[in-house]
Write a protein that holds these residues in place. Structure first.
Motif, short mmCIF file in Angstrom:
data_model
loop_
_atom_site.label_atom_id
_atom_site.label_comp_id
_atom_site.label_asym_id
_atom_site.label_seq_id
_atom_site.Cartn_x
_atom_site.Cartn_y
_atom_site.Cartn_z
N ASP A 159 0.81 -1.21 0.00
CA ASP A 159 0.00 0.00 0.00
C ASP A 159 0.85 1.27 0.00
OD1 ASP A 159 -2.50 1.18 -0.17
OD2 ASP A 159 -2.73 1.34 2.00
N GLY A 160 1.94 1.24 -0.78
CA GLY A 160 2.81 2.41 -0.90
C GLY A 160 3.94 2.48 0.11
N ASP A 161 3.96 1.56 1.08
CA ASP A 161 5.07 1.48 2.03
C ASP A 161 5.94 0.29 1.63
OD1 ASP A 161 4.23 3.61 3.67
OD2 ASP A 161 2.81 2.29 4.69
N PHE A 162 7.25 0.48 1.70
CA PHE A 162 8.18 -0.56 1.30
C PHE A 162 8.75 -1.26 2.52
CE2 PHE A 162 7.92 2.53 -2.08
CZ PHE A 162 7.72 1.72 -3.20
N HIS A 163 8.80 -2.59 2.44
CA HIS A 163 9.29 -3.43 3.53
C HIS A 163 10.20 -4.49 2.93
CE1 HIS A 163 6.23 -1.58 6.04
NE2 HIS A 163 5.38 -1.83 5.08
N ALA A 164 11.19 -4.92 3.70
CA ALA A 164 12.14 -5.92 3.21
C ALA A 164 12.40 -6.98 4.27
CB ALA A 164 13.45 -5.23 2.82
N LEU A 165 12.39 -8.25 3.81
CA LEU A 165 12.66 -9.39 4.68
C LEU A 165 13.68 -10.29 3.99
CD1 LEU A 165 9.00 -10.51 5.57
CD2 LEU A 165 10.52 -9.07 6.95
N GLU A 166 14.42 -11.04 4.79
CA GLU A 166 15.27 -12.06 4.20
C GLU A 166 14.37 -13.05 3.46
OE1 GLU A 166 18.86 -15.17 5.25
OE2 GLU A 166 17.96 -14.02 6.87
N ASP A 167 14.77 -13.45 2.29
CA ASP A 167 13.93 -14.32 1.46
C ASP A 167 14.11 -15.78 1.86
OD1 ASP A 167 12.17 -15.10 -0.50
OD2 ASP A 167 13.62 -14.98 -2.14
N ARG A 168 13.89 -16.04 3.14
CA ARG A 168 14.00 -17.40 3.69
C ARG A 168 12.96 -17.59 4.79
NH1 ARG A 168 16.07 -19.95 0.00
NH2 ARG A 168 18.08 -19.27 -0.72
N CYS A 169 12.15 -18.62 4.65
CA CYS A 169 11.20 -18.96 5.71
C CYS A 169 11.98 -19.41 6.93
CB CYS A 169 10.27 -20.07 5.22
SG CYS A 169 9.10 -20.64 6.47
N SER A 170 11.61 -18.91 8.10
CA SER A 170 12.32 -19.28 9.33
C SER A 170 12.01 -20.70 9.78
CB SER A 170 11.97 -18.29 10.45
OG SER A 170 10.59 -18.36 10.76
N HIS A 171 10.98 -21.30 9.20
CA HIS A 171 10.63 -22.67 9.58
C HIS A 171 11.46 -23.70 8.83
CE1 HIS A 171 8.15 -26.32 8.53
NE2 HIS A 171 8.33 -26.47 9.83
N GLU A 172 11.62 -23.52 7.52
CA GLU A 172 12.24 -24.58 6.72
C GLU A 172 13.25 -24.06 5.71
OE1 GLU A 172 12.89 -28.50 6.04
OE2 GLU A 172 11.41 -27.80 7.48
N ASP A 173 13.76 -22.83 5.89
CA ASP A 173 14.79 -22.28 5.01
C ASP A 173 14.40 -22.40 3.54
OD1 ASP A 173 17.15 -20.95 4.44
OD2 ASP A 173 18.30 -22.80 4.26
#
Length: 105
Positions: A34-48
């Motif tokens: 919705d116009g705000d930018f967010h960034a996460l590591e592209d790895r699920c914390s459950h199963e990499d």
């Protein structure tokens, strides 16, 4: 010292879209919520597993891992349901001169 990585022009990442960038050998998925930018590591914390292969629900601000259905809040990386219990690493973002940037440390 932290490095800022240019993701793209703001016009290239519209609301509801996501894009993967690389900080060395680490993939980072960037979301336009919705116009705000967010960034996460592209790895699920459950199963990499890569989150970017999953579904980004722009209305809810969540990403769902396709491997086992774990969902995360794209704003802060917190897990929203099992089987994930650990947050996904979050990265700072900024918009400057019409471009989206991610801080990789």
């Amino acid at each position: 010292m932290s490095d800022w990585i240019r993701v793209c022009a703001t016009a290239e990442l519209l609301p509801g879209e996501m894009r993967v960038v690389w900080a060395g050998d680490m993939p980072i998925v960037v979301f336009n919520h919705d116009g705000d930018f967010h960034a996460l590591e592209d790895r699920c914390s459950h199963e990499d597993y890569e989150l970017s292969a999953g579904t980004f629900d722009a209305d809810e601000g969540t990403i769902e891992c396709v491997l086992h259905g774990a969902r995360f809040d794209v704003r802060d990386g917190r897990p929203l349901c099992p089987p994930a219990y650990t947050p996904v690493r979050r990265f700072a973002t900024r918009v400057e001169d019409g471009a989206v940037w991610v801080q990789a440390d």
